[in-house]
Every structure is written in structure tokens, then in C-alpha cells.
Design a protein around this motif. Structure first.
Motif, PDB file in Angstrom:
ATOM      1  N   SER A  74       0.846  -1.195   0.000  1.00 28.67           N
ATOM      2  CA  SER A  74       0.000   0.000   0.000  1.00 28.67           C
ATOM      3  C   SER A  74       0.874   1.235   0.000  1.00 28.67           C
ATOM      4  O   SER A  74       1.734   1.411   0.870  1.00 28.67           O
ATOM      5  CB  SER A  74      -0.903  -0.009   1.234  1.00 28.67           C
ATOM      6  N   LEU A  75       0.631   2.122  -0.961  1.00 22.19           N
ATOM      7  CA  LEU A  75       1.436   3.324  -1.139  1.00 22.19           C
ATOM      8  C   LEU A  75       0.555   4.558  -1.093  1.00 22.19           C
ATOM      9  O   LEU A  75      -0.593   4.532  -1.530  1.00 22.19           O
ATOM     10  CB  LEU A  75       2.177   3.278  -2.466  1.00 22.19           C
ATOM     11  N   PRO A  76       1.103   5.658  -0.568  1.00 18.68           N
ATOM     12  CA  PRO A  76       0.335   6.905  -0.584  1.00 18.68           C
ATOM     13  C   PRO A  76       0.331   7.579  -1.954  1.00 18.68           C
ATOM     14  O   PRO A  76      -0.473   8.475  -2.192  1.00 18.68           O
ATOM     15  CB  PRO A  76       1.054   7.770   0.444  1.00 18.68           C
ATOM     16  N   ALA A  77       1.271   7.135  -2.851  1.00 16.41           N
ATOM     17  CA  ALA A  77       1.357   7.773  -4.160  1.00 16.41           C
ATOM     18  C   ALA A  77       2.079   6.844  -5.118  1.00 16.41           C
ATOM     19  O   ALA A  77       2.810   5.932  -4.708  1.00 16.41           O
ATOM     20  CB  ALA A  77       2.103   9.107  -4.062  1.00 16.41           C
ATOM     21  N   VAL A  78       1.857   7.053  -6.396  1.00 13.63           N
ATOM     22  CA  VAL A  78       2.601   6.364  -7.451  1.00 13.63           C
ATOM     23  C   VAL A  78       3.154   7.429  -8.373  1.00 13.63           C
ATOM     24  O   VAL A  78       2.619   8.535  -8.489  1.00 13.63           O
ATOM     25  CB  VAL A  78       1.712   5.366  -8.225  1.00 13.63           C
ATOM     26  N   GLU A  79       4.270   7.071  -9.088  1.00  9.68           N
ATOM     27  CA  GLU A  79       4.937   8.101  -9.889  1.00  9.68           C
ATOM     28  C   GLU A  79       5.682   7.477 -11.050  1.00  9.68           C
ATOM     29  O   GLU A  79       6.230   6.376 -10.943  1.00  9.68           O
ATOM     30  CB  GLU A  79       5.923   8.874  -9.015  1.00  9.68           C
ATOM     31  N   SER A  80       5.702   8.215 -12.189  1.00 13.13           N
ATOM     32  CA  SER A  80       6.527   7.826 -13.338  1.00 13.13           C
ATOM     33  C   SER A  80       6.913   9.081 -14.098  1.00 13.13           C
ATOM     34  O   SER A  80       6.172  10.059 -14.139  1.00 13.13           O
ATOM     35  CB  SER A  80       5.762   6.872 -14.267  1.00 13.13           C
ATOM     36  N   ALA A  81       8.103   9.017 -14.709  1.00 19.06           N
ATOM     37  CA  ALA A  81       8.566  10.114 -15.572  1.00 19.06           C
ATOM     38  C   ALA A  81       8.866   9.599 -16.967  1.00 19.06           C
ATOM     39  O   ALA A  81       9.485  10.308 -17.764  1.00 19.06           O
ATOM     40  CB  ALA A  81       9.805  10.777 -14.962  1.00 19.06           C
ATOM     41  N   ASN A  82       8.443   8.402 -17.260  1.00 18.82           N
ATOM     42  CA  ASN A  82       8.784   7.773 -18.535  1.00 18.82           C
ATOM     43  C   ASN A  82       7.627   7.934 -19.522  1.00 18.82           C
ATOM     44  O   ASN A  82       6.551   7.359 -19.323  1.00 18.82           O
ATOM     45  CB  ASN A  82       9.075   6.292 -18.315  1.00 18.82           C
ATOM     46  N   PRO A  83       7.793   8.733 -20.611  1.00 15.31           N
ATOM     47  CA  PRO A  83       6.724   8.896 -21.590  1.00 15.31           C
ATOM     48  C   PRO A  83       6.250   7.538 -22.125  1.00 15.31           C
ATOM     49  O   PRO A  83       7.064   6.661 -22.427  1.00 15.31           O
ATOM     50  CB  PRO A  83       7.364   9.736 -22.690  1.00 15.31           C
ATOM     51  N   GLY A  84       4.953   7.393 -22.164  1.00 18.13           N
ATOM     52  CA  GLY A  84       4.357   6.123 -22.595  1.00 18.13           C
ATOM     53  C   GLY A  84       3.818   5.308 -21.443  1.00 18.13           C
ATOM     54  O   GLY A  84       3.024   4.385 -21.656  1.00 18.13           O
ATOM     55  N   ASP A  85       4.243   5.609 -20.212  1.00 15.83           N
ATOM     56  CA  ASP A  85       3.711   4.893 -19.063  1.00 15.83           C
ATOM     57  C   ASP A  85       2.275   5.365 -18.764  1.00 15.83           C
ATOM     58  O   ASP A  85       1.927   6.531 -18.979  1.00 15.83           O
ATOM     59  CB  ASP A  85       4.573   5.135 -17.825  1.00 15.83           C
ATOM     60  N   SER A  86       1.485   4.446 -18.230  1.00 16.59           N
ATOM     61  CA  SER A  86       0.114   4.794 -17.849  1.00 16.59           C
ATOM     62  C   SER A  86      -0.322   3.900 -16.710  1.00 16.59           C
ATOM     63  O   SER A  86       0.217   2.805 -16.505  1.00 16.59           O
ATOM     64  CB  SER A  86      -0.847   4.643 -19.030  1.00 16.59           C
ATOM     65  N   ILE A  87      -1.318   4.369 -15.938  1.00 17.89           N
ATOM     66  CA  ILE A  87      -1.850   3.596 -14.827  1.00 17.89           C
ATOM     67  C   ILE A  87      -3.338   3.911 -14.667  1.00 17.89           C
ATOM     68  O   ILE A  87      -3.764   5.052 -14.883  1.00 17.89           O
ATOM     69  CB  ILE A  87      -1.087   3.905 -13.524  1.00 17.89           C
ATOM     70  N   THR A  88      -4.118   2.891 -14.331  1.00 16.33           N
ATOM     71  CA  THR A  88      -5.558   3.054 -14.100  1.00 16.33           C
ATOM     72  C   THR A  88      -5.860   2.632 -12.669  1.00 16.33           C
ATOM     73  O   THR A  88      -5.494   1.536 -12.239  1.00 16.33           O
ATOM     74  CB  THR A  88      -6.371   2.207 -15.088  1.00 16.33           C
ATOM     75  N   LEU A  89      -6.536   3.532 -11.943  1.00 13.71           N
ATOM     76  CA  LEU A  89      -6.890   3.302 -10.555  1.00 13.71           C
ATOM     77  C   LEU A  89      -8.408   3.245 -10.401  1.00 13.71           C
ATOM     78  O   LEU A  89      -9.135   4.027 -11.018  1.00 13.71           O
ATOM     79  CB  LEU A  89      -6.337   4.420  -9.672  1.00 13.71           C
ATOM     80  N   THR A  90      -8.877   2.321  -9.575  1.00 16.44           N
ATOM     81  CA  THR A  90     -10.313   2.198  -9.313  1.00 16.44           C
ATOM     82  C   THR A  90     -10.579   2.377  -7.822  1.00 16.44           C
ATOM     83  O   THR A  90      -9.846   1.857  -6.973  1.00 16.44           O
ATOM     84  CB  THR A  90     -10.847   0.824  -9.754  1.00 16.44           C
ATOM     85  N   GLY A  91     -11.653   3.079  -7.510  1.00 17.59           N
ATOM     86  CA  GLY A  91     -11.995   3.330  -6.126  1.00 17.59           C
ATOM     87  C   GLY A  91     -12.639   2.123  -5.473  1.00 17.59           C
ATOM     88  O   GLY A  91     -13.311   1.305  -6.109  1.00 17.59           O
TER      89      GLY A  91
END
Length: 660
Positions: A616-633
Motif C-alpha cells: 500500500s502506497l500513498p502515491a505512485v509516480e513515473s517520468a517515462n513517456p508512454g507509461d500509464s496507470i488506471t486506478l479504481t476506487g
């Protein structure tokens, strides 16, 4: 001038001629004449020149006297010796002296053949089909399938009140067809009329019927046309107009043109119901023995400039309006083109199999199409209402579904709009107001709203500058609202100065919750409008949008709840961007993408986390163009990773976890 006889009389004819009075027509000649199906009568001016083409010729020759051959209904004449031409007054005076004669009445508009009915001693004289002599004998008109209004003395001069002859014609036509010829001048003026069962009423094109100015506006109410406890009624308007002098009805709301109550199998087509002190058409159970109407059809009808509604549906099991127009309603609330609204909460009112197809509601001071369910509860049968390919234009709101109750008292069912359009409405094109998630489901399928919010009120609490809105009104507070679905709907603003701020809005006006709303492939076109506005507290709101709309995040800030179903990217950002998630709710889905080579951080609010493969993380991060993430509540207030491309759970996010 008498035509010279070219053939000598035989013995039978001579005997017959000696017996009959001077001026009488022989039985043989009568039968020979009428044996041609009455064509000679019609062609010879019997109907006072009112023929209006083939359809009318058929009604007066074939329908009145019967067709040729087996359908000829003159068997009663075969035992009679002669026919006398008389006026109605003459028949009343002379029928006692010669009861075995056939009488041909010559009064203009009342022409026809009468014979003595020896079995009847009670029928009243209606001048049309029954004439009573001074001696009390009843003479009956020889009639086939059609009764004509003019027989009863109604002429339509715009001055004479003709309630009695018009009601007599309706009564006489039960089991038959009533033909109403065009008025002589002006219009037919009448009070309340009752339509019997088993009748076809056909108006000649151009006919106008107007109500007197004194219909009773307090209970028991009077209406122009009452179809009460009747069955099998077919009214063919041919463009005829039934109306009131609206200026005389400035109070009350019950002076309707048509009141259809507790009746079954009623069809009304091609008629105008205008200028009433109440509704153009009323479908319900007023003073009726049955608590609902059954199988009612309005086809290609018009209701214009009525005081309360173009059409009110109170209680019906089986209703179809096809190709109808409901326009310019104004005077007293609700002032809608159509209002579907039960009267009481007894549980007896029904709204089943209600269908509107290819109908228009335009220029009404209230809603175009209104469904108001505040008097229905769980004990009522399921609601079943569908609008298909209907259009609204220039109303306050286009279409509204309002006031479904909540909890154990909520009525169930569905109200559906399919392929409908709302144009240039003052506020929203479509609204669902104070309807609970436990009550009826409201669905909009392939509906469009074009250039609405014409009053430019982007913060109005009930329109909110939106084309489609779900919200509440103070008069009907709810613990929660919802149970609404939007499928492939579109909000369009084509104006040079756009006025729509939000295509679709889920808005709180008090402390109510919002839940159980779904958006499927909805879009906006034109202007600067947002696709979705969703209150942050809304729960179980789903957005499945294809193609997925995009939002640019060039600076840090909060993620709006209305971005569900979107792809949020840092395209154009000049540096690191941190986006803070709203409170997690079931069904809430957000997608984030890196387009610019700068860190994109997605952080949770204090007290919630993102559940990842790395914990469990308080945040997620990326700086790499092309990366993506989908979050659901999640229902517990946290977020799950529904899918990810790239390294979102690396050292930077671990460091954030440690610092918190």
C-alpha cells in the motif's frame, strides 16, 4: 314537368295507383329507386350539396341505406303500398292517418325514409332517427351503418348552443358511425358531450366544435368531450378542431377538451384539441368505475395553446401517442406539453405500456415531456414508459423524470428515452429530479441535446448550464438520488457564443447522496463544455467512455471527480506535476499517462492509500513517456491498480511512503 309515360300500366299498377293518395310514390317505384343503393337520393340533392368526395358519397349512400345486394336494409318497405314526401312536422301530423305508408322527409339536411315501428311505444322523439306523431306512434328512420349529425337539427352557426341535438346524435349512433358534416358557418357551439360505446365518429375536414364559455370548473367538473366507462370508440378527425374560448377560462385547470376516463379501446386520430381551460387530452379515471384506461391511442393529433397541459396521463394500461404534437401550453402549472402524473397514492393508478413514438413537444412554458411520480409508491404496479424518436424544442426543460420516492415506499419500473432530441431548451435538455436509487430506472439511449441553456444560467441549481442533469429540488428532499443510465448520448453546442458549461452533471443541492449512475460512450461536441460534472461524494458512478476522452494536466492540483473515464496526461507540462486523487468511491475509475518527460505523481488524500503489487502506497509516480496507470476506487476509501504500463512503484514512491 311530368315525363310522358311510354309504357302502359299493367293491371297491378292500375290497382295500386287507384288506392294510393294523390302525389304518393308507388311502392314499386320506391323500391326500384332505393334498390340502386340510394345513389339517386344522394345525387339528387338529398344531402343538401354537402358531398365531399368519394369517402362522403360512400357514407351517405352505402353506409346510410346499405350496400347493394344482401346488405340492402329495406325489407320493411316491401309490404307497403306507397311513399309520401313530407316535412318532419308533416310526419308528426299525418303519420297517424296513414301509418302503413313510407314517409320521405324533405327537411334540408334531415332527408330520409321513415317507417312506423309497431313494437315501440316509449322512444323519445330525437328528430333524427325517431319521430313521434301527435297520436304517439313512433316512426323510425331507415338507416344502415351511418347516422348524420344534421338529421338532429345541428347546423353550426357559431351562435346557437347545440348540445341537445349533438348529444342525441351521439346516443343514436351507438353501435354505428356518426358523420359530422362541416358547420354551416362559424362552428358548432356545445356544452359537455358524452360519447357512448361501440361508435365511430368521423368529422368532415374543416369542422370546428367549440365549447360554451360556462363549463363547470369546480367539482363535479365538466369537459367538452367525455369518454367515460366506454368501450370501442374510434374518432376520425380528418383535421377537425375542438376548442374552447380560452379567454373565458382564466381560473381553474379542469376544463379539458377530451376526458377519457375508465375506458377501453379508444382511438383518436387527426384531430386538434386546442385552447382549453385545462388539458387538450386527459387520460385517467375521473368519475369512472374502472381505475385506469386501457388501450388508448392518439395518432397524428395536435394539442395547442392549452391552459394546463397538452396531454395528461393519470392512469393507463396501454397507451400509444404516435406522430402527435403538444405545443404552446401556458396558463397554470405544470404547463407542460405532456404530464404523466397519477392523482393519488391509493396504489390503484397504473402507468403500464405507455409509449410515445415520433411525437413533438414545443414552445411549452413548462416541460416538454414530464413524468412526475411523487404520488406512486411500492404498492403500485411497475412503471413502464418509453419515448422513442421524440423531439422537444423551446420549453423550460425538454424532458424530466421527477420525484421517485425512496426506501420501502419507492415505486419500481423503467422510464426510457430512445433516439430523442432536445433543442434550444431554456435550461437542461433532460433532467432527473429528486428520484431515488430505489425507484424507477431512468435511461437515455442515443439521445442528444442541442444548443440548450438558452437563458445562459450556468449556475442555476436545477439546470446548472447542462444538457443532461441529475439533481434534487427542495420540495422533494431525498436521502439519495440516482438509478440513471446514459448510453451514447451527446451534448451539442453549435452557437457562436456557447452557453453549455457541462454536458452531463450529477449535482447535489442539499445533503443527499448520489449513486448508481452509468455513462456509456457519451460525448460532447462544440463549445468549451466539460463532458462530466460529478459531485465528489457521488458513489457507484461508472463511466465507460470510448473513445476515451483526454484531459491535460500541466500543473499540480486536485483530480476532479468528473474526470472518471478520462485519460489524464501531463502533455505540455514544463516540470513535475502532482495530482491529488478525490475520495475513493465504488465505481470511480481514473487513468493517468506520462506524455512529457517529467515526473507525474498521483497521490491520495490523507487517510487513504493505493494498493499496489509492492504494498500500500500513498502515491505512485513515473517520468517515462508512454507509461500509464488506471486506478479504481474501493468502498473502503482506498484505491486499487486496475492496470499499469511502466514503473510506477519504484524508489520515488517508496520514499514518499517513508516520509508520510
Amino acid at each position: 314537368m311530368m315525363k310522358e309515360r311510354t309504357k302502359p300500366m299493367d293491371e297491378a299498377e292500375r290497382d295500386e295507383a287507384e288506392k294510393r293518395p294523390e302525389g304518393a310514390i308507388s311502392r314499386r317505384k320506391l323500391l326500384a329507386s332505393l334498390g340502386a343503393a340510394g345513389v339517386a337520393l344522394a345525387a339528387g340533392g338529398v344531402w343538401n350539396g354537402r358531398s365531399s368526395g368519394a369517402a362522403y358519397a360512400k357514407s351517405v349512400s352505402e353506409d346510410v341505406y346499405g350496400a347493394l345486394g344482401d346488405k340492402l336494409q329495406l325489407k320493411d318497405l316491401r309490404g307497403l303500398d306507397f311513399c309520401l314526401a313530407v316535412s318532419l312536422d308533416g310526419l308528426r301530423a299525418t303519420g297517424d292517418r296513414l301509418p302503413d305508408a313510407v314517409y320521405y322527409v324533405t327537411d334540408a339536411g334531415k332527408e330520409g325514409v321513415f317507417v312506423y315501428d309497431k313494437t315501440d311505444s316509449t322512444s323519445a322523439d330525437d328528430t333524427g332517427t325517431v319521430v313521434v306523431t301527435t297520436g304517439g306512434r313512433r316512426f323510425k328512420r331507415v338507416v344502415g351503418d351511418t347516422v348524420v349529425l344534421s338529421w338532429f337539427g345541428a347546423v353550426g352557426d357559431g351562435v346557437t348552443v347545440e348540445t341537445l341535438p349533438m348529444q342525441a346524435a351521439l346516443n343514436a349512433a351507438s353501435g354505428k358511425r356518426l358523420y359530422i358534416p362541416k358547420q354551416r358557418s362559424g362552428f358548432y357551439l356545445t356544452g359537455q358531450l358524452f360519447v357512448p360505446s361501440d361508435i365511430v365518429i368521423e368529422f368532415e375536414p374543416g369542422t370546428v366544435v367549440q365549447a360554451v364559455d360556462t363549463l363547470k370548473r369546480t367539482a363535479p367538473y365538466e369537459r367538452l368531450i367525455r369518454v367515460k366507462n366506454a368501450r370501442n370508440v374510434h374518432i376520425i378527425g380528418n383535421g377537425a378542431t375542438l376548442r374552447m374560448n380560452k379567454a373565458a377560462y382564466t381560473s381553474g385547470e379542469q376544463a379539458h377538451i377530451f376526458d377519457i376516463s375508465g375506458s377501453e379501446n379508444v382511438v383518436i386520430e387527426r384531430i386538434h384539441a386546442n385552447d382549453s381551460g385545462g388539458d387538450g387530452f386527459y387520460i385517467g379515471n375521473y368519475e369512472a368505475s374502472m381505475p385506469f384506461c386501457k388501450q388508448i391511442v392518439l395518432r397524428h393529433c395536435v394539442a395547442d395553446n392549452n391552459r394546463r397541459q397538452g396531454l395528461s396521463i393519470i392512469s393507463a394500461d396501454g397507451f400509444l401517442a404516435e406522430g402527435c404534437r403538444f405545443t404552446n401550453t401556458n396558463g397554470t402549472a405544470p404547463k407542460s406539453g405532456v404530464d404523466i402524473e397519477p392523482n393519488n397514492n391509493s396504489g390503484q393508478d397504473v402507468l403500464k405500456q405507455i409509449r410515445f413514438v415520433d411525437c413533438v413537444a414545443e414552445g411549452n412554458a413548462g416541460r416538454g415531456f414530464l413524468v412526475s411520480l411523487h404520488r406512486m409508491k411500492a404498492s403500485n404496479e411497475r412503471v413502464d414508459i418509453t419515448f422513442r424518436n421524440c423531439r422537444t424544442k423551446g420549453n423550460s426543460f425538454g424532458s424530466s423524470v421527477n420525484y421517485g420516492a425512496e426506501g420501502a415506499q419507492a415505486v419500481k419500473g423503467e422510464v426510457t428515452f430512445v433516439d430523442c432530441a432536445a433543442e434550444q431548451e431554456q435550461y437542461a435538455g433532460y433532467s432527473v429530479l429528486s428520484s431515488s436509487p430505489e425507484s424507477v430506472k431512468t435511461s437515455f439511449v442515443r439521445c442528444r441535446a442541442v444548443n440548450c441553456n438558452t437563458v445562459n444560467a450556468p449556475q442555476d441549481p436545477y439546470g446548472f448550464g447542462s444538457s443532461f442533469i441529475v439533481t434534487t429540488v427542495p420540495q422533494f428532499p431525498r436521502t439519495a438520488i440516482g438509478n440513471v443510465e446514459f448510453v451514447e448520448c451527446v451534448s451539442v453546442d453549435e452557437r457562436a457564443v456557447p452557453l453549455i458549461a457541462r454536458g452531463f452533471a450529477l449535482k447535489k443541492n442539499a445533503n443527499e447522496a448520489i449513486r448508481d449512475v452509468r455513462f456509456v460512450n457519451c460525448t460532447v461536441r462544440g463549445g468549451a463544455q466539460r463532458l462530466l460534472y460529478v459531485d465528489p461524494a457521488a458513489d457507484r458512478v461508472y463511466a465507460d467512455l470510448r473513445p476515451q476522452p483526454e484531459l491535460a494536466a500541466v500543473s499540480s492540483g486536485a483530480v476532479e471527480a468528473g474526470s472518471i473515464g478520462h485519460r489524464i496526461a501531463n502533455e505540455g507540462a514544463a516540470g513535475a506535476v502532482t495530482l491529488t486523487l478525490p475520495p475513493a468511491r465504488t465505481g470511480r475509475v481514473h487513468t493517468f499517462a506520462v506524455e512529457s518527460p517529467h515526473p507525474l505523481t498521483v497521490a491520495t488524500a490523507p487517510g487513504s492509500v493505493i494498493r499496489t503489487p509492492n504494498g500500500s502506497l500513498p502515491a505512485v509516480e513515473s517520468a517515462n513517456p508512454g507509461d500509464s496507470i488506471t486506478l479504481t476506487g474501493r468502498a473502503d476509501g482506498n484505491w486499487d491498480v486496475a492496470g499499469a504500463v511502466g514503473a510506477w512503484f519504484g524508489p520515488a514512491t517508496a520514499g514518499r511512503q517513508a516520509s508520510r
